[in-house]
Design a protein around this motif. Structure first.
Motif: not given
Lengths: 366, 275
Positions: B166-167, B169-177, B185
């Motif tokens: 989930e960490l 996924s959270a970063a992906l949604v936050d806009g991380c590559t 992360i």
């Protein structure tokens, strides 16, 4: 803010169909709750909207524009996870700022937004702390804040309250509702808790095994469950359901189960004869105090929920749950006579609600 | 109460004995390094050194260990950097594969590191001669990376596997590559694992003797362990200088481990826990 539309979304995991032809429209500013038992595909649907999981068929539209080709970072959605998924090595402030930093916003802008969000959620004092120094409720708040701070097109919440204790859950639920009213955001919210769905949703989508069973307002679903699954799943205590047959005797319709029969003279409309299930909510049954009704049973158990009490009465091999009034002092073992409000009976043929078509038509007119 | 304190005393004695047993030879060496020539050969032996730097001076002047030190630093440093880079990528990929598949690959990787060194020394030497890498840094770094990679991949994979998805996924949604996630992360959260793997790789490359002796025949390219071993002349064994040079070789390692130990503990308590 934006509207969300799903068109014929299908997802398979190997041979298992997780989602099948899901169509859904969430209006701009609407609080939409996906409700269903675990494994019904509701979380998968949320991940498809976020772009974390690709669908096999169908299309996701934000504000009428397909976003299927966009990665999560370009969809401008925010998500709150069940276990919060806070970055453990960052402070609350850094957690909140992360999404904005990834989008290349200026330092002053980020600082302003983070402070604004912290103030909105009443956690200015926590900004310098790390997630492990926070309580469960505070972590939940940070997770919410991380979504809010970006002011995305749509919020996706995946069982955000299920890790909180019961008391906290109710207060956070109220706060969520307040936030939604204040910000007017579009929210897609996943839960397996029908009480949450009922109290939060403008629109509730009941799902099971990858299919949508019913879409409607909480009141509408409670009053007119589309099938026996929804009838059982939505509302506490669950609806009483009895299997039996409808027969016509001398121009009157009578429901007969193996334990009792009910005269249906005042049902909402004439129903077809044949094998049916009838359902009735606990609050639509009462105890006949001064006459002997044909429904005679023995009180098995009383469940006291504080504000309300429910009696479980055995009639032959069936058990009926009914809400008792405060005055009644029933005891297990007591023999009672029951009366049902016939206008509140629900009739299901092969699991589907009788009159579904007519009811739907009426509602559309309204 | 009495049996409790007796137990404690026994454990304490055991710890002291173990410490003396394992540290004894090391202390003897350290003390030799700080002795004078006269003290070193005195009979009966003198335990406490005079804290003379005579042998250190001689090790630097006569045996020119500064060159060996430089070579060791380059080789061990490069090995660690390359191993960590490759190990991180491999570990991340393995951590996100289905467990069953990842497990088989990990066992395969481990199997590679089980060959006895002597059995691979010949092929390595011949390969390096073919590509002309004998007596070059890359000639030593290449086999070192190959030998330290399996353990590093193991350590990193296990650390990465513990990070909830989930960490990401959270970063992906936050806009991380994806690479952003690895750098911002995954790695920061796995710092303890990263440090452990890095230290183990560095120690291996720093202390390795056999391959270094085989590949680096040119004295100007030799690493510290090889250099020290070749101190001895035809008629004399310069114990004092060997002890001094060994001390110089070991001290940075001990220092580094102590330094990183602090980082490892702080890394663990910095909240590498589920969010």
């Amino acid at each position: 803010m934006a509207s969300l539309e799903l068109r014929k979304i299908t997802k398979r995991f190997k041979d298992v169909v997780a989602l099948s032809q899901i169509d859904l429209l969430v209006e701009n500013g609407e609080f939409c709750v996906l409700l269903g038992p675990s494994g019904c595909g509701k979380s998968t649907l949320l991940q498809i909207v976020a772009g974390l999981v690709p669908q096999d068929e169908g299309s996701v539209l934000l504000d009428g524009e397909p976003v299927d080709h966009l990665s999560p970072r370009h969809r401008d959605v925010a998500m709150v996870f069940q276990n919060y998924a806070l970055y453990p090595h960052m402070t609350v402030e850094q957690n909140l700022a992360f999404g904005l930093r990834m989008r290349g916003e200026s330092k002053e802008f980020i600082k302003m937004r983070v402070l604004e969000t912290a103030r909105l959620l009443g956690m200015e004092g926590l900004l310098k702390r790390k997630p492990k120094e926070l309580s469960g409720g505070q972590r939940q708040r940070v997770a919410m804040g991380r979504a809010l701070v970006r002011k995305p097109k749509i919020f996706l919440l995946d069982e955000p309250l299920s890790n909180l204790d019961a008391q906290l859950r109710v207060s956070v639920r109220m706060e969520l509702k307040r936030l939604h009213r204040q910000l007017g955001s579009t929210i897609l919210y996943v839960t397996h808790d029908q009480a949450e769905a009922m109290s939060l949703g403008d629109k509730v989508v009941v799902m099971r095994e990858g299919r949508i069973h019913q879409v409607g307002t909480p009141e509408n679903i409670y009053e007119h469950p589309a099938d026996t699954f929804v009838a059982r799943f939505f509302g506490t205590p669950e609806m009483n359901l009895f299997k039996g047959r409808l027969v016509e005797v001398g121009g009157k319709q009578i429901f007969r189960s193996k334990d009792f029969s009910i005269d249906l003279e005042t049902t909402p409309s004439k129903a077809r004869s044949g094998s049916v299930e009838i359902g009735i909510r606990a609050e639509d049954i009462a105890i006949a105090n001064d006459f002997e009704s044909p429904l005679k049973g023995e009180v098995e158990m009383i469940s006291n929920l504080g504000s309300e009490r429910y009696a479980h009465v055995r009639i032959g091999s069936s058990t009926v749950t009914l809400r008792c009034s405060k005055k009644e002092s029933l005891k297990p073992g007591e023999i009672v006579y029951l009366v049902m409000d016939h206008s509140r009976l629900h009739i299901f043929y092969e699991g589907k609600r009788h009159e579904e078509v007519k009811k739907g038509a009426n509602e559309r007119k309204n | 109460m009495r049996s409790e304190s007796l137990k404690k005393a026994t454990i304490f004695c055991g710890v002291i004995l173990t410490a003396i047993f394992s540290l004894g030879p090391f202390l003897l060496f350290v003390s030799s390094a700080f002795k004078t020539q006269g003290q070193l050969t005195a009979i009966p032996p003198q335990w406490l050194p005079a804290f003379s730097l005579e042998f250190f001076a001689s090790a630097f002047k006569r045996y020119r260990i500064i060159g060996y030190l430089l070579n060791s630093t380059i080789v061990a440093g490069s090995t660690t950097l390359i191993t960590m880079f490759l190990g991180t990528l491999a570990g991340y990929a393995l951590a996100r594969l289905p467990r069953q598949l990842a497990q088989s690959i990990l066992i395969g990787i481990l199997a590679c590191s089980m060959f006895p060194q002597i059995s691979i020394a010949g092929p390595i030497w011949r390969f390096l001669r073919l590509v002309g890498w004998l007596n070059t840094y890359q000639g030593l770094i290449l086999p070192y990376v190959a030998l330290t990679l399996p353990l590093s991949v193991w350590i990193l994979t296990i650390f990465f596997q513990d990070i909830p998805r989930e960490l990401e996924s959270a970063a992906l949604v936050d806009g991380c590559t994806r690479f952003g996630i690895l750098g911002r992360i995954i790695l920061p959260i796995s710092l303890p694992g990263v440090f452990t793997a890095a230290i183990l790789s560095f120690i291996y490359a720093w202390n390795e003797f056999f391959l270094a002796l085989l590949i680096m025949t040119d004295p100007s390219m030799q690493t510290m362990p090889v250099g020290i071993a070749l101190f001895q002349g035809e008629h004399t064994i310069p114990w004092g200088e060997i002890a001094a040079a060994s001390f110089i070789t070991t001290a940075p390692l001990v220092f580094m481990v102590l330094l990183f130990q602090g980082r490892i503990i702080s890394g663990l308590s910095a909240g590498a826990v589920k969010g």
